[in-house]
Design a protein around this motif. Structure first.
Motif, PDB file in Angstrom:
ATOM      1  N   ALA A 102      -3.158   5.522   4.017  1.00 23.43           N
ATOM      2  CA  ALA A 102      -4.341   5.380   2.804  1.00 23.43           C
ATOM      3  C   ALA A 102      -3.842   4.619   1.718  1.00 23.43           C
ATOM      4  O   ALA A 102      -4.349   4.267   0.951  1.00 23.43           O
ATOM      5  CB  ALA A 102      -4.840   6.630   2.590  1.00 23.43           C
ATOM      6  N   THR A 103      -2.407   4.796   1.645  1.00 22.80           N
ATOM      7  CA  THR A 103      -1.808   4.099   0.401  1.00 22.80           C
ATOM      8  C   THR A 103      -2.263   2.814   0.257  1.00 22.80           C
ATOM      9  O   THR A 103      -2.610   2.557  -0.997  1.00 22.80           O
ATOM     10  CB  THR A 103      -0.189   4.057   0.733  1.00 22.80           C
ATOM     11  N   PRO A 104      -2.012   1.829   1.109  1.00 24.46           N
ATOM     12  CA  PRO A 104      -2.603   0.384   0.580  1.00 24.46           C
ATOM     13  C   PRO A 104      -4.095   0.371   0.278  1.00 24.46           C
ATOM     14  O   PRO A 104      -4.351  -0.544  -0.358  1.00 24.46           O
ATOM     15  CB  PRO A 104      -2.251  -0.474   1.923  1.00 24.46           C
ATOM     16  N   LEU A 105      -4.894   0.937   0.598  1.00 23.17           N
ATOM     17  CA  LEU A 105      -6.222   1.253   0.454  1.00 23.17           C
ATOM     18  C   LEU A 105      -6.405   1.760  -0.964  1.00 23.17           C
ATOM     19  O   LEU A 105      -7.494   1.257  -1.688  1.00 23.17           O
ATOM     20  CB  LEU A 105      -6.862   2.043   1.447  1.00 23.17           C
ATOM     21  N   VAL A 106      -5.763   2.628  -1.460  1.00 23.07           N
ATOM     22  CA  VAL A 106      -6.090   3.292  -2.692  1.00 23.07           C
ATOM     23  C   VAL A 106      -5.231   2.614  -3.921  1.00 23.07           C
ATOM     24  O   VAL A 106      -5.502   2.762  -4.967  1.00 23.07           O
ATOM     25  CB  VAL A 106      -5.766   4.644  -2.762  1.00 23.07           C
ATOM     26  N   LYS A 107      -3.840   2.048  -3.305  1.00 21.10           N
ATOM     27  CA  LYS A 107      -3.016   1.388  -4.363  1.00 21.10           C
ATOM     28  C   LYS A 107      -3.041  -0.035  -4.394  1.00 21.10           C
ATOM     29  O   LYS A 107      -2.531  -0.657  -5.423  1.00 21.10           O
ATOM     30  CB  LYS A 107      -1.435   1.889  -4.260  1.00 21.10           C
ATOM     31  N   GLY A 108      -3.744  -0.699  -3.244  1.00 14.37           N
ATOM     32  CA  GLY A 108      -3.559  -2.129  -3.081  1.00 14.37           C
ATOM     33  C   GLY A 108      -2.507  -2.423  -2.247  1.00 14.37           C
ATOM     34  O   GLY A 108      -1.433  -1.848  -1.989  1.00 14.37           O
ATOM     35  N   SER A 109      -2.540  -3.706  -1.831  1.00 12.82           N
ATOM     36  CA  SER A 109      -1.612  -4.253  -0.897  1.00 12.82           C
ATOM     37  C   SER A 109      -0.236  -4.543  -1.284  1.00 12.82           C
ATOM     38  O   SER A 109       0.969  -4.537  -0.745  1.00 12.82           O
ATOM     39  CB  SER A 109      -2.013  -5.705  -0.281  1.00 12.82           C
ATOM     40  N   GLY A 110      -0.139  -4.489  -2.865  1.00 18.04           N
ATOM     41  CA  GLY A 110       1.260  -4.702  -3.532  1.00 18.04           C
ATOM     42  C   GLY A 110       2.085  -3.471  -3.576  1.00 18.04           C
ATOM     43  O   GLY A 110       2.947  -3.738  -4.785  1.00 18.04           O
ATOM     44  N   PHE A 111       1.858  -2.580  -3.368  1.00 19.47           N
ATOM     45  CA  PHE A 111       2.180  -1.318  -3.610  1.00 19.47           C
ATOM     46  C   PHE A 111       3.850  -1.217  -3.253  1.00 19.47           C
ATOM     47  O   PHE A 111       4.411  -1.903  -2.317  1.00 19.47           O
ATOM     48  CB  PHE A 111       1.587  -0.029  -3.017  1.00 19.47           C
TER      49      PHE A 111
END
Length: 391
Positions: A102-111
């Motif tokens: 879920a991280t890239p979905l809620v933070k964006g691809s450049g996390f």
């Protein structure tokens, strides 16, 4: 060097029946519960610190809420060994993996940092504790693979974190298994020691009471004759059977290869109706070379009884152990040795008594005293506990 040769299934079967190993696992899960709270607090603090950089703050809040709720629920579930099922372990790891996805979905691809962060350690360690090194390896590979696969660019720190997950899981699992095996081994050793102590206590009770009474009945029955003599014979048989049983119990605890147990060795010299051996309840050990010499001297004494008194002549061997010495007496009820007989034999070059008995005991730093008369002959063999070793 670490050895992973034992399968996790074999290890689980080995420790599953050990209360000590289960207690170790319980303590490890209690420690993990504390760690869950610590890494949760760290994850919450970091997410609050980065709050302004998220693409979907509400979704991040939902993820953090899931982490808080699962931490409380998992702490309660893992507290009872009956609830530590595959379903619970699978759900624990699945939630950690889902939060990574879920991280890239809620933070964006450049996390750069994932939403759960170090919180995923809890699932990894739970698998390590429950399934040992193999479980830690599986969980570590899954967490590391998912984490790296989501990143558009893998930095050195990302690789380092993934490497720690993969290598840390098996190491922690191996250490957990070792702790449980050591606890199980210690439990077995303590149980064996307690059983040996109880056997020794019962043997002393039998030796100090029943055996002495049976020996007295045997001796008096032989003197009285008739029906009393038959009763004495039966008492003698029961005495020998009891002694055999006691020595069989003592033989459960082996002696070191460089020592000789006089109780075990002298007991083999006992013969029904002729040779009676009385020993302490516990093993009596001497250095191997010294023990063999003392045993040879006792055999020489018994050989003299057979030659000069008779093949079926009764003889008694008594062993007494003291802190500084061991005393062995060999007695018969024959006519005794005529005065001057030993000196005459020595003058004729027959050195059986001097060489086979006195010489051996003297080489051990001990003494061999002979008392003889019309009532029989008795040898008193005394050797120090620290008898010198012989080649």
């Amino acid at each position: 060097m670490l050895s992973f040769s034992r399968s996790p299934g074999a290890t689980l079967r080995r420790v599953s029946s050990s209360p000590a190993a289960v207690a170790v696992q319980d303590r490890l899960f209690r420690a993990l519960a504390v760690l869950r709270v610590i890494v949760l607090a760290n994850a919450v603090a970091l997410n609050l610190y980065r709050w302004g950089h998220y693409r979907h703050p509400v979704a991040v809040a939902a993820c953090v809420t899931v982490m808080v709720l699962w931490t409380g629920l998992a702490t309660w579930l893992y507290a009872d060994p009956r609830r530590r099922t595959r379903l619970l372990l699978g759900a624990d790891l699945a939630i950690a993996l889902a939060l990574l996805v879920a991280t890239p979905l809620v933070k964006g691809s450049g996390f750069h940092a994932t939403v759960p962060g170090f919180w995923v350690m809890a699932a990894l360690l739970a698998w390590s504790i429950q399934y040992r090194w193999a479980g830690g390896l599986v969980a570590g590979l899954l967490l590391a693979s998912v984490d790296l696969s989501l990143r558009p660019e893998i930095r050195q720190s990302d690789y380092g974190n993934a490497f720690l997950l993969v290598i840390g899981g098996p190491i922690v699992g191996f250490m957990c298994a070792s702790l449980q095996e050591m606890a199980a081994d210690r439990e077995v050793a303590e149980r064996a020691a307690a059983m040996a102590a109880e056997r020794a206590r019962l043997a002393r009770v039998v030796h100090d009471g029943v055996l002495q009474v049976l020996a007295l009945v045997q001796r008096r029955g032989r003197e009285l004759g008739g029906e009393a003599g038959e009763l004495g014979r039966l008492a003698g048989e029961q005495e020998r059977e009891l002694r055999t049983l006691i020595r069989a119990q003592e033989a459960v605890t082996p002696t070191p290869a460089d020592t000789v147990d006089l109780v075990s060795e002298l007991s083999r010299l006992e013969r029904s109706g002729s040779v009676t051996v009385s020993t302490p309840a516990a093993p009596v050990e001497l250095p191997a070379a010294a023990g063999r010499e003392l045993l040879a001297a006792v055999r020489a004494c018994l050989d003299n009884v057979r030659v000069h008194v008779g093949d079926d002549a009764p003889a008694w061997v008594l062993v007494q152990a003291f802190p500084d010495r061991i005393e062995v007496s060999v007695r018969d009820d024959g006519p005794g040795i005529p005065p001057g007989r030993l000196e005459q034999a020595a003058a004729q070059g027959r050195l059986g008594v001097i060489g086979s008995i006195r010489g051996r005991i003297a080489d051990l730093g001990g003494s061999a005293q002979l008392v003889t008369g019309s009532g029989g002959t008795e040898w008193e063999l005394v050797v120090p506990r620290e008898a010198p070793g012989l080649p």
